[in-house]
Write a protein that holds these residues in place. Structure first.
Motif, mmCIF file in Angstrom:
data_model
loop_
_atom_site.group_PDB
_atom_site.id
_atom_site.type_symbol
_atom_site.label_atom_id
_atom_site.label_comp_id
_atom_site.label_asym_id
_atom_site.label_seq_id
_atom_site.Cartn_x
_atom_site.Cartn_y
_atom_site.Cartn_z
ATOM 1 N N ALA A 55 0.850 -1.188 0.000
ATOM 2 C CA ALA A 55 0.000 0.000 0.000
ATOM 3 C C ALA A 55 0.885 1.237 0.000
ATOM 4 O O ALA A 55 2.002 1.218 0.518
ATOM 5 C CB ALA A 55 -0.917 -0.003 1.224
ATOM 6 N N THR A 58 0.002 7.815 1.537
ATOM 7 C CA THR A 58 -0.603 8.955 0.846
ATOM 8 C C THR A 58 -0.740 10.181 1.731
ATOM 9 O O THR A 58 -0.923 11.287 1.225
ATOM 10 C CB THR A 58 -1.999 8.582 0.331
ATOM 11 N N ILE A 62 -7.015 6.347 5.054
ATOM 12 C CA ILE A 62 -7.069 5.146 4.230
ATOM 13 C C ILE A 62 -8.493 4.611 4.162
ATOM 14 O O ILE A 62 -9.245 4.661 5.141
ATOM 15 C CB ILE A 62 -6.099 4.082 4.793
ATOM 16 N N ASP A 63 -8.869 4.118 3.007
ATOM 17 C CA ASP A 63 -10.146 3.450 2.802
ATOM 18 C C ASP A 63 -9.865 1.951 2.874
ATOM 19 O O ASP A 63 -9.353 1.358 1.933
ATOM 20 C CB ASP A 63 -10.725 3.843 1.434
ATOM 21 N N PHE A 64 -10.191 1.341 4.008
ATOM 22 C CA PHE A 64 -9.864 -0.072 4.192
ATOM 23 C C PHE A 64 -10.578 -0.957 3.174
ATOM 24 O O PHE A 64 -10.004 -1.912 2.669
ATOM 25 C CB PHE A 64 -10.223 -0.526 5.605
ATOM 26 N N THR A 67 -8.716 -0.640 -0.053
ATOM 27 C CA THR A 67 -7.358 -1.179 0.050
ATOM 28 C C THR A 67 -7.348 -2.704 0.042
ATOM 29 O O THR A 67 -6.494 -3.332 -0.601
ATOM 30 C CB THR A 67 -6.686 -0.664 1.335
ATOM 31 N N LEU A 99 -3.106 -4.737 8.226
ATOM 32 C CA LEU A 99 -2.318 -3.644 7.660
ATOM 33 C C LEU A 99 -1.021 -3.577 8.441
ATOM 34 O O LEU A 99 -1.023 -3.308 9.646
ATOM 35 C CB LEU A 99 -3.081 -2.328 7.770
ATOM 36 N N ARG A 124 -1.822 -6.266 3.740
ATOM 37 C CA ARG A 124 -1.305 -5.156 2.958
ATOM 38 C C ARG A 124 -0.159 -4.544 3.755
ATOM 39 O O ARG A 124 -0.244 -4.425 4.986
ATOM 40 C CB ARG A 124 -2.371 -4.093 2.673
ATOM 41 N N LEU A 126 2.610 -1.422 4.454
ATOM 42 C CA LEU A 126 3.019 -0.030 4.290
ATOM 43 C C LEU A 126 4.473 0.077 4.720
ATOM 44 O O LEU A 126 4.792 -0.092 5.898
ATOM 45 C CB LEU A 126 2.145 0.888 5.138
ATOM 46 N N VAL A 133 1.986 7.018 9.621
ATOM 47 C CA VAL A 133 0.830 6.261 9.133
ATOM 48 C C VAL A 133 -0.345 6.429 10.088
ATOM 49 O O VAL A 133 -1.478 6.717 9.660
ATOM 50 C CB VAL A 133 1.188 4.773 8.979
ATOM 51 N N MET A 137 -3.056 8.561 8.297
ATOM 52 C CA MET A 137 -3.828 7.650 7.457
ATOM 53 C C MET A 137 -4.873 6.813 8.201
ATOM 54 O O MET A 137 -5.794 6.294 7.567
ATOM 55 C CB MET A 137 -2.877 6.708 6.701
#
Length: 244
Positions: A55, A58, A62-64, A67, A99, A124, A126, A133, A137
């Motif tokens: 991932a 950004t 975050i849109d789980f 993602t 995540l 995912r 990061l 994060v 996020m």
């Protein structure tokens, strides 16, 4: 797991140095980035699996669902080392999203390789500083759990300020847990276990699931690193708190 492949730097003092929503100075990190050789297999995993399982940082919430491609409970893991325990847990809990934050490139490559070999679809990664994060996020009241397994204990007293589990970080994490969500820490260094118990116990949003230390939850495996320690007579302490 953060140790032995990755060591956090100064999350307590440093994470408190800038309020949430304020960009971090470049010098602030929750880790010391160490060198290490990325194997051919790990490099191939980056190329073939990275586009799907890495991932991007950004700086935006975050849109789980987007993602992970589904709606499911989501657990944040901070520091997974070479990913052995992470892969085991994710395989055993296919209905949960994981995540995972880690900056050590060989560790990220190793977990990607495990994902491919074991056919794991609910992770995912990061590859970024966990505090940034969390602050930028992870929305508040969005996580079902947080895992922090075997962070570097920084044994010397003058280095205790560098330990990962400190009040500033715990307060951040507590606000991002849903009511009933859990924060699970594990360490093989008893003085650090005592500190973790005290720090989590002082956070008003959290409550202990045990009188003090918790039994090892069934989902957390005994890793090779942990087994070596147990054979040498070392203890392991799990601390599990939930959001009120």
């Amino acid at each position: 797991m953060t140790r032995p492949d990755e060591t956090p730097e100064s999350p307590a003092a440093d994470a408190a140095a800038a309020p949430e929503g304020v960009p971090f100075p470049k010098a602030i990190r929750t880790f010391v980035k160490r060198g290490g050789r990325t194997t051919t297999g790990q490099s191939k995993a980056f190329e073939t699996l990275g586009p799907q399982f890495l991932a991007s940082f950004t700086g935006q919430p975050i849109d789980f669902e987007k993602t992970f491609g589904r709606q499911a409970p989501t657990v944040l893991e901070i520091g997974f080392g070479m990913g052995e325990a992470t892969a085991h847990i994710a395989s055993g809990l296919p209905g949960t999203n994981f995540l995972c934050c880690e900056v050590h490139e060989p560790g990220v490559g190793a977990l990607l390789k495990r994902i491919g070999e074991q056919g794991i679809g609910n992770i995912r990664i990061l590859q970024h500083d966990a505090v940034e994060v969390i602050d930028q996020m992870i929305p508040e009241a969005s996580l079902d759990g947080v895992h922090i397994f075997f962070p570097d204990p920084w044994h010397k007293k003058r280095h205790h300020k560098r330990r990962l589990v400190q009040p500033a970080l715990v307060a951040r994490l507590a606000r991002r847990l849903k009511p009933g969500g859990y924060l699970h820490c594990a360490t093989d260094w008893q003085p650090y276990a005592q500190q973790i118990l005290e720090v989590l116990g002082a956070e008003p949003l959290l409550q202990n699931t045990a009188a003090d230390y918790a039994p090892r939850p069934a989902y957390r495996p005994l890793t090779k690193f942990e087994n070596r320690g147990l054979k040498l007579g070392h203890g392991v302490w799990d601390v599990v708190f939930t959001r009120r």
